[in-house]
Write a protein that holds these residues in place. Structure first.
Motif, PDB file in Angstrom:
ATOM      1  N   ARG A 119     -10.850 -16.822 -11.138  1.00 47.11           N
ATOM      2  CA  ARG A 119      -9.911 -17.088 -12.237  1.00 47.11           C
ATOM      3  C   ARG A 119     -10.591 -17.999 -13.249  1.00 47.11           C
ATOM      4  O   ARG A 119     -10.693 -19.206 -13.058  1.00 47.11           O
ATOM      5  CB  ARG A 119      -8.639 -17.752 -11.691  1.00 47.11           C
ATOM      6  N   ARG A 169      -7.037 -16.822 -17.528  1.00 50.21           N
ATOM      7  CA  ARG A 169      -5.735 -17.469 -17.428  1.00 50.21           C
ATOM      8  C   ARG A 169      -5.014 -17.459 -18.769  1.00 50.21           C
ATOM      9  O   ARG A 169      -3.801 -17.262 -18.844  1.00 50.21           O
ATOM     10  CB  ARG A 169      -5.900 -18.909 -16.939  1.00 50.21           C
ATOM     11  N   GLY A 197      -6.803 -10.270 -15.234  1.00 51.30           N
ATOM     12  CA  GLY A 197      -7.245 -10.339 -13.846  1.00 51.30           C
ATOM     13  C   GLY A 197      -8.120  -9.151 -13.539  1.00 51.30           C
ATOM     14  O   GLY A 197      -8.375  -8.305 -14.398  1.00 51.30           O
ATOM     15  N   GLU A 222      -1.560 -19.713  -6.709  1.00 45.96           N
ATOM     16  CA  GLU A 222      -2.995 -19.930  -6.874  1.00 45.96           C
ATOM     17  C   GLU A 222      -3.548 -20.796  -5.740  1.00 45.96           C
ATOM     18  O   GLU A 222      -4.668 -20.563  -5.258  1.00 45.96           O
ATOM     19  CB  GLU A 222      -3.275 -20.574  -8.232  1.00 45.96           C
ATOM     20  N   TRP A 236      -7.426 -14.805   1.203  1.00 43.59           N
ATOM     21  CA  TRP A 236      -7.218 -13.608   0.377  1.00 43.59           C
ATOM     22  C   TRP A 236      -6.652 -12.442   1.189  1.00 43.59           C
ATOM     23  O   TRP A 236      -6.346 -11.390   0.629  1.00 43.59           O
ATOM     24  CB  TRP A 236      -8.493 -13.185  -0.347  1.00 43.59           C
ATOM     25  N   SER A 268       1.903 -12.953  -8.710  1.00 42.17           N
ATOM     26  CA  SER A 268       0.811 -13.912  -8.883  1.00 42.17           C
ATOM     27  C   SER A 268      -0.190 -13.830  -7.738  1.00 42.17           C
ATOM     28  O   SER A 268      -1.412 -13.913  -7.961  1.00 42.17           O
ATOM     29  CB  SER A 268       1.388 -15.327  -8.993  1.00 42.17           C
ATOM     30  N   ASN A 279      -4.119 -12.654  -8.197  1.00 45.41           N
ATOM     31  CA  ASN A 279      -5.231 -13.493  -7.760  1.00 45.41           C
ATOM     32  C   ASN A 279      -6.027 -12.871  -6.619  1.00 45.41           C
ATOM     33  O   ASN A 279      -6.825 -13.562  -5.967  1.00 45.41           O
ATOM     34  CB  ASN A 279      -4.716 -14.871  -7.349  1.00 45.41           C
TER      35      ASN A 279
END
Length: 461
Positions: free
Chosen positions: A74, A79, A84, A163, A170, A194, A198
């Motif tokens: 990121r 941002r 993304g 985040e 992950w 979100s 991410n």
């Protein structure tokens, strides 16, 4: 035929099962889910199941897609402009649903253990959301302290919380993905949008298909946008062989479910408690547990054994955090005087469901996100002994006689609901509890088997 069985019985599913049958003799990469599944078939630890084999194919595909994967970084530019990694290049996860006891959790755990990364977590969905709400509360507190404005500004803590989670892991494997709480329902779309943005990959098990999540829930219209987000990032598969493997185990030699009408319940529990206490280096005494700034007392314990009543566990306003703490301190929980539950005892029924989920799915690390260093799931299952008014399969009944107390009436007023909502909202009908109780009964049946108790002895050694 149930609706779930009908949905799983489509032509596509039949074709998938045929392919799954061929997988039983297919070649597989040594470290992937398919290879592990084949080894367990060969050594007799699993039954050959064409439905499970088809799901293993999908898990093997996902496992291959994760080879060399790392989430997108990121940057400040991404941002600012919401850029993304392209979702088309990101591996998809899996949402696996079906009836109870068919092996969903076993297959998810098999997959989780095969993924070679420290950045993975395997967690019960209730525990995950409990931690999310804790993080949200802490993020709001930090924002309030850091703000120098005299006027309060709108602050959405969802993105920084997501985040922070993505910085830690992950791959998240959720057991029992279910939505029964309005507070959870209102934030899931923003939270998971979100997380997916991410680069988090989700593999989940559930008893409901995505379209039935939070079915008839209050203000469900605000929840519905979450469903296409979930489908976009996860394959949706159904596992419904019609076999509840939890019911196939041999009964334990030690009786663990006592019917009070049989007359031997009290004497049997006294004898069992005495035997268990003999193995502890402690005396029988009350125990005070500290749970997030609160003290929760249990009147009769000995070492890691708790002798409780249903009222003590489910009539008090206890929740998932309390039961998680219990599971960390006690390896055996005796629950006396469990009544037959119905919609008039909805709060107690929900607590009992949460309690059983927590004790069944306990991890000894005590972390909200249990992890293990050797890549295998370390699972010290808590043993449960029960005395009840009715047989296990009759513990919950749907009572159509709606009894609206003052608290429910106040909730209806706050949410601007009419009397018609009583026949629609699952919070009033008890439909969600009845659905979840199928899982509870299945798990309790497994908890009485010799295999369950022997697994506990192995992990305790």
């Amino acid at each position: 035929m149930t609706l779930q069985r009908a949905v799983c019985g489509t032509a596509a599913a039949v074709a998938s099962r045929r392919l799954g049958t061929r997988l039983l003799s297919a070649a597989a990469a040594p470290g992937g889910p398919l290879a592990v599944y084949q080894r367990r078939l060969a050594d007799g630890s699993l039954y050959a199941d064409e439905y499970q084999a088809a799901i293993v194919q999908r898990l093997d595909q996902i496992h291959r897609s994760l080879d060399g994967y790392s989430p997108p970084r990121r940057s400040l530019l991404s941002r600012l402009f919401s850029l993304g990694a392209s979702s088309s290049r990101r591996p998809r996860g899996l949402y696996l649903w079906g009836t109870v006891g068919t092996g969903k959790t076993m297959l998810m755990d098999l997959f989780h253990d095969c993924v070679d990364t420290p950045h993975k977590r395997r967690v019960h969905f209730n525990a995950f959301m409990l931690d999310v709400h804790r993080r949200i509360h802490e993020a709001k507190q930090r924002a309030a302290i850091q703000s120098s404005d005299t006027k309060p500004r709108a602050f959405d803590p969802i993105r920084p919380v997501a985040e922070a989670i993505a910085d830690e892991v992950w791959l998240i494997c959720f057991d029992e993905f279910q939505v029964t709480d309005i507070a959870d329902a209102m934030i899931l779309k923003r939270l998971f949008t979100s997380l997916f943005y991410n680069g988090v990959i989700v593999v989940a098990t559930s008893n409901r298909p995505p379209d039935d999540l939070y079915k008839n829930g209050l203000q469900r219209g605000n929840f519905l946008p979450f469903i296409p987000v979930l489908k976009e990032h996860c394959y949706v598969e159904c596992l419904d062989s019609g076999i509840d493997y939890r019911l196939m185990g041999a009964a334990s030699q030690e009786k663990t479910y006592f019917l009070k009408s049989d007359g031997d319940a009290d004497s049997g529990l006294r004898r069992l408690f005495k035997v268990l206490c003999a193995r502890e280096t402690d005396v029988v005494r009350p125990r005070l547990l500290h749970v997030r700034g609160r003290d929760v007392q249990f009147e009769r314990t000995c070492g890691q054994v708790a002798d409780c009543t249903f009222s003590e566990l489910c009539d008090r306003p206890l929740g998932a955090a309390d039961y998680l703490t219990m599971a960390q301190f006690f390896h055996t929980v005796i629950i006396r005087d469990v009544p037959q539950l119905n919609t008039k005892k909805r709060a107690q029924a929900r607590r009992f469901i949460t309690l059983m989920d927590t004790l069944y799915d306990h991890h000894p690390e005590g972390d909200q996100y249990p992890t293990v260093s050797d890549g295998k799931r370390s699972h010290r299952q808590v043993r449960v002994v029960i005395s009840a008014d009715v047989p296990l399969k009759e513990l919950f009944t749907a009572d159509k006689d709606m009894d609206v107390d003052d608290d429910k009436r106040a909730l209806m007023d706050d949410l601007k609901l009419t009397n018609d909502s009583l026949t629609e909202a699952s919070i009033f009908t008890g439909e969600e509890e009845l659905f979840a109780f199928e899982r509870t009964v299945s798990r309790l049946a497994e908890m009485q088997t010799a295999d369950y108790w022997s697994r506990w002895e192995q992990t305790a050694a």
